[in-house]
Every structure is written in C-alpha cells, then in structure tokens.
Design a protein around this motif. Structure first.
Motif, PDB file in Angstrom:
ATOM      1  N   ALA A 224       0.835  -1.199   0.000  1.00 56.89           N
ATOM      2  CA  ALA A 224       0.000   0.000   0.000  1.00 56.89           C
ATOM      3  C   ALA A 224       0.873   1.253   0.000  1.00 56.89           C
ATOM      4  O   ALA A 224       2.017   1.231   0.453  1.00 56.89           O
ATOM      5  CB  ALA A 224      -0.928   0.009   1.213  1.00 56.89           C
ATOM      6  N   GLY A 225       0.315   2.348  -0.504  1.00 62.37           N
ATOM      7  CA  GLY A 225       1.043   3.598  -0.595  1.00 62.37           C
ATOM      8  C   GLY A 225       0.647   4.578   0.493  1.00 62.37           C
ATOM      9  O   GLY A 225       0.310   4.195   1.615  1.00 62.37           O
ATOM     10  N   LEU A 230     -10.632   3.179   2.591  1.00 55.90           N
ATOM     11  CA  LEU A 230     -11.505   2.418   3.472  1.00 55.90           C
ATOM     12  C   LEU A 230     -12.617   1.772   2.647  1.00 55.90           C
ATOM     13  O   LEU A 230     -12.899   2.211   1.529  1.00 55.90           O
ATOM     14  CB  LEU A 230     -12.091   3.339   4.543  1.00 55.90           C
ATOM     15  N   PRO A 231     -13.241   0.726   3.173  1.00 55.47           N
ATOM     16  CA  PRO A 231     -14.306   0.061   2.416  1.00 55.47           C
ATOM     17  C   PRO A 231     -15.392   1.041   1.964  1.00 55.47           C
ATOM     18  O   PRO A 231     -15.927   1.806   2.771  1.00 55.47           O
ATOM     19  CB  PRO A 231     -14.862  -0.954   3.419  1.00 55.47           C
ATOM     20  N   GLY A 232     -15.670   1.048   0.663  1.00 59.39           N
ATOM     21  CA  GLY A 232     -16.672   1.948   0.102  1.00 59.39           C
ATOM     22  C   GLY A 232     -16.114   3.239  -0.445  1.00 59.39           C
ATOM     23  O   GLY A 232     -16.839   3.996  -1.106  1.00 59.39           O
ATOM     24  N   GLU A 233     -14.820   3.529  -0.214  1.00 55.21           N
ATOM     25  CA  GLU A 233     -14.226   4.763  -0.723  1.00 55.21           C
ATOM     26  C   GLU A 233     -13.669   4.563  -2.128  1.00 55.21           C
ATOM     27  O   GLU A 233     -13.215   3.469  -2.489  1.00 55.21           O
ATOM     28  CB  GLU A 233     -13.102   5.241   0.201  1.00 55.21           C
ATOM     29  N   ALA A 234     -13.692   5.642  -2.907  1.00 57.11           N
ATOM     30  CA  ALA A 234     -13.082   5.660  -4.236  1.00 57.11           C
ATOM     31  C   ALA A 234     -11.719   6.322  -4.144  1.00 57.11           C
ATOM     32  O   ALA A 234     -11.487   7.172  -3.277  1.00 57.11           O
ATOM     33  CB  ALA A 234     -13.972   6.423  -5.211  1.00 57.11           C
ATOM     34  N   PRO A 235     -10.790   5.979  -5.042  1.00 58.19           N
ATOM     35  CA  PRO A 235      -9.480   6.627  -5.025  1.00 58.19           C
ATOM     36  C   PRO A 235      -9.602   8.141  -5.160  1.00 58.19           C
ATOM     37  O   PRO A 235     -10.388   8.652  -5.958  1.00 58.19           O
ATOM     38  CB  PRO A 235      -8.760   6.011  -6.229  1.00 58.19           C
ATOM     39  N   ALA A 236      -8.812   8.860  -4.352  1.00 60.64           N
ATOM     40  CA  ALA A 236      -8.840  10.325  -4.378  1.00 60.64           C
ATOM     41  C   ALA A 236      -8.003  10.842  -5.532  1.00 60.64           C
ATOM     42  O   ALA A 236      -7.023  10.224  -5.947  1.00 60.64           O
ATOM     43  CB  ALA A 236      -8.320  10.887  -3.062  1.00 60.64           C
ATOM     44  N   THR A 247      -1.107   0.880  -4.973  1.00 59.77           N
ATOM     45  CA  THR A 247      -2.079   0.714  -6.044  1.00 59.77           C
ATOM     46  C   THR A 247      -3.457   0.823  -5.422  1.00 59.77           C
ATOM     47  O   THR A 247      -3.602   0.645  -4.205  1.00 59.77           O
ATOM     48  CB  THR A 247      -1.951  -0.666  -6.715  1.00 59.77           C
ATOM     49  N   PRO A 248      -4.493   1.116  -6.212  1.00 63.54           N
ATOM     50  CA  PRO A 248      -5.830   1.140  -5.614  1.00 63.54           C
ATOM     51  C   PRO A 248      -6.175  -0.168  -4.905  1.00 63.54           C
ATOM     52  O   PRO A 248      -6.816  -0.152  -3.839  1.00 63.54           O
ATOM     53  CB  PRO A 248      -6.742   1.396  -6.819  1.00 63.54           C
ATOM     54  N   GLU A 249      -5.717  -1.293  -5.461  1.00 66.65           N
ATOM     55  CA  GLU A 249      -6.029  -2.589  -4.844  1.00 66.65           C
ATOM     56  C   GLU A 249      -5.315  -2.745  -3.500  1.00 66.65           C
ATOM     57  O   GLU A 249      -5.914  -3.185  -2.505  1.00 66.65           O
ATOM     58  CB  GLU A 249      -5.629  -3.724  -5.790  1.00 66.65           C
ATOM     59  N   ALA A 250      -4.023  -2.395  -3.459  1.00 68.80           N
ATOM     60  CA  ALA A 250      -3.274  -2.527  -2.213  1.00 68.80           C
ATOM     61  C   ALA A 250      -3.738  -1.504  -1.175  1.00 68.80           C
ATOM     62  O   ALA A 250      -3.836  -1.829   0.017  1.00 68.80           O
ATOM     63  CB  ALA A 250      -1.777  -2.365  -2.481  1.00 68.80           C
ATOM     64  N   ASP A 251      -4.038  -0.287  -1.625  1.00 74.26           N
ATOM     65  CA  ASP A 251      -4.526   0.736  -0.694  1.00 74.26           C
ATOM     66  C   ASP A 251      -5.866   0.312  -0.095  1.00 74.26           C
ATOM     67  O   ASP A 251      -6.143   0.554   1.089  1.00 74.26           O
ATOM     68  CB  ASP A 251      -4.675   2.075  -1.408  1.00 74.26           C
ATOM     69  N   ALA A 253      -6.781  -2.874   0.246  1.00 76.94           N
ATOM     70  CA  ALA A 253      -6.488  -3.991   1.142  1.00 76.94           C
ATOM     71  C   ALA A 253      -6.042  -3.490   2.512  1.00 76.94           C
ATOM     72  O   ALA A 253      -6.420  -4.058   3.552  1.00 76.94           O
ATOM     73  CB  ALA A 253      -5.417  -4.891   0.524  1.00 76.94           C
ATOM     74  N   LEU A 254      -5.239  -2.428   2.521  1.00 70.08           N
ATOM     75  CA  LEU A 254      -4.851  -1.818   3.794  1.00 70.08           C
ATOM     76  C   LEU A 254      -6.079  -1.280   4.519  1.00 70.08           C
ATOM     77  O   LEU A 254      -6.238  -1.464   5.737  1.00 70.08           O
ATOM     78  CB  LEU A 254      -3.839  -0.702   3.557  1.00 70.08           C
ATOM     79  N   GLY A 255      -6.976  -0.631   3.760  1.00 67.21           N
ATOM     80  CA  GLY A 255      -8.198  -0.110   4.371  1.00 67.21           C
ATOM     81  C   GLY A 255      -9.073  -1.203   4.945  1.00 67.21           C
ATOM     82  O   GLY A 255      -9.649  -1.055   6.032  1.00 67.21           O
ATOM     83  N   THR A 256      -9.168  -2.331   4.243  1.00 66.52           N
ATOM     84  CA  THR A 256      -9.956  -3.466   4.735  1.00 66.52           C
ATOM     85  C   THR A 256      -9.351  -4.019   6.018  1.00 66.52           C
ATOM     86  O   THR A 256     -10.077  -4.360   6.965  1.00 66.52           O
ATOM     87  CB  THR A 256     -10.029  -4.557   3.656  1.00 66.52           C
ATOM     88  N   ALA A 257      -8.018  -4.113   6.062  1.00 69.65           N
ATOM     89  CA  ALA A 257      -7.353  -4.608   7.262  1.00 69.65           C
ATOM     90  C   ALA A 257      -7.531  -3.655   8.449  1.00 69.65           C
ATOM     91  O   ALA A 257      -7.674  -4.084   9.596  1.00 69.65           O
ATOM     92  CB  ALA A 257      -5.868  -4.831   6.982  1.00 69.65           C
ATOM     93  N   ALA A 258      -7.526  -2.344   8.150  1.00 71.33           N
ATOM     94  CA  ALA A 258      -7.634  -1.350   9.220  1.00 71.33           C
ATOM     95  C   ALA A 258      -9.067  -1.143   9.694  1.00 71.33           C
ATOM     96  O   ALA A 258      -9.285  -0.690  10.827  1.00 71.33           O
ATOM     97  CB  ALA A 258      -7.063  -0.013   8.743  1.00 71.33           C
TER      98      ALA A 258
END
Length: 269
Positions: A224-225, A230-236, A247-251, A253-258
């Motif tokens: 993640a960068g 967070l779940p439901g958010e779109a890339p800013a 990447t959007p996918e890794a970012d 994944a971090l949001g899902t974990a957090a």
C-alpha cells in the motif's frame, strides 16, 4: 484568540444511531475537506466534523505555523456534544492529530501515514514549523539542502529519510511526545509509501509509547502507498503532484485490514 471554521471549510456528518463518539477529521497536504470519509464514518455511528485547516477563510495559507489551538477548539466543541472524542488525520493531518493529542486530552487518535516528528513548512518564502502552540512555533525538522529528486513525479520519501539523518539533534527535539497521549492510538501505514517512511514512523511511535507502558495498534500492508482506501471509498484525485506509491487494490487492502480497528475506535465502550 478563537479560530472559528467558516461554513465552507467544514462538513458535519451526523449518524442515524449515534454511538456517542465524535470525530475531528483532518486531511493532509491536499487541503481538502474529507466529506466523503466523514459520511462513511457517520454511517457507523460517529458524529464527524471534517475541516479544512489551512488555505480556508481566515486560515494560514499553507501548512506553516498553523495553531494547534485550531484543532483543540474544535475538539472542545465536539466534546460538548459527545461522550468521547477521536481525532483522525492523514499525512500532515496525522502529524497534526498526534501533535494535538500530545498536548490536549483526546480519547483516541487514528493516524494514517503518520509522522513521528514535526516537520518544517514554508509560506511566502519563509520556513518554520508546521505548528504553533501558545503562539510559539514547535521544534521541527528542516530539509536536507543537498537532496534532489531522481524520479518524475518526485518521490519525497528519500528526502524525509535523509533529512532525519542530516539533522539528528533537530529530529530529537521535534519528536512528537506520543507518550503523553493518554487515549488509544491506531496507526495505519503502507509499506510502499513514496511520500515519507510512514511504516518506520509508525513503529517509532509504537516503541516510544511501549517504553511508557502504553499500547498502540499498528496496521500495515507491504504494497500500500500513502493514501488509504476504506471500504466503500473511491481513489482520491488531486493534491500536490508527487509519487505516492501503492495501487488502488493494495490501498484498499490496507483499508480493509484497518477497518475493524477503525470501527473499534468509533465505538463507545
């Protein structure tokens, strides 16, 4: 003197079923009002105030000598309406959140892409601390004058790392006193953060608090960068032009974990 937030520089989100927790939400160097994230958190039961803290009406033009009292006053207003208050910041906003919480009482801090020290900022060609307290600039770390970017768009992570090595005495003086944060602390960081070494900062904060007998929750993802989804958010989009990593996918994944830890911070135990 008071530091009111103009209506166009804030977004208030109210929950249908309040948990009793209020959140002060701070963006980073983009200067945006995090309205989408405020609404997301309010859907989970928190009362949320997202604010613009520089570049707004009556505010400092840049992250440069921004008074910590600006945040403290908003926390006081939220505390009058809630059982507990949490300050949630990203990047420079995470630096603000941790610094504020080290100086005034809060029940919790969520710091995304945090810093363990206070940094310098510029306005009108003059360099000084990002923050003041009682009208006095807080100790800060300046930047390595010999550094030059080697990528396009630039990655500033090597600049922050080399500045800490170049000015160790300033870094020690500018360390955020996280051991003075009595509330719960959640740190979220990406291992591919190209803006600054957020994972290293997070673990430094964790060690300083552990030495004081305080527990800290750290959530990381190696790919993640700098930006969290967070779940439901779109890339800013937008913000200062720079390499942020991830990447959007890794970012995401971090949001899902957090996310479970964020929900825990929003709950009212």
């Amino acid at each position: 003197m008071p530091h009111p937030i103009a209506p166009q520089d804030r977004h208030d989100a109210f929950p249908a079923e309040p948990t009793g927790t209020a959140v002060l939400l701070l963006a980073g160097s983009s200067g945006r009002v995090e309205a989408e994230r405020a609404d997301l958190l309010a859907a989970q039961g928190a009362q949320v105030r997202a604010i613009r803290w520089f570049g707004g009406e009556g505010q400092r033009p840049a992250p440069h000598e921004v008074p910590i009292e600006l945040f403290a006053e908003q926390l006081d207003l939220l505390r009058a309406e809630a059982d507990r208050v949490v300050i949630f910041g990203t990047s420079f906003g995470a630096e603000a959140a941790l610094t504020t919480a080290s100086l005034v009482p809060v029940d919790g801090v969520i710091a995304v892409a945090p810093s363990s020290v206070v940094w310098a900022g510029a306005a009108d060609g003059a360099w000084s601390s990002h923050w003041t307290h009682g009208g006095v600039p807080l100790p800060c770390v300046g930047f390595d004058p010999d550094w030059a970017p080697d990528s396009e768009p630039p990655s500033f992570c090597p600049l922050y790392a080399s500045s800490l090595l170049r000015f160790p005495e300033d870094a020690a003086a500018a360390r955020i006193r996280v051991e003075d944060i009595a509330g719960d602390v959640l740190l979220v960081a990406g291992g591919d953060d190209l803006v600054w070494p957020a994972v290293d900062f997070a673990h430094s904060i964790e060690r300083d608090r552990a030495a004081a007998g305080l527990r800290t929750t750290v959530v990381t993802h190696p790919d993640a960068g700098h930006r969290l989804l967070l779940p439901g958010e779109a890339p800013a989009a937008g913000g200062i032009r720079m390499a942020r990593g991830g990447t959007p996918e890794a970012d995401a994944a971090l949001g899902t974990a957090a996310w479970p830890e964020v929900l825990r911070m929003l709950a009212n135990p």
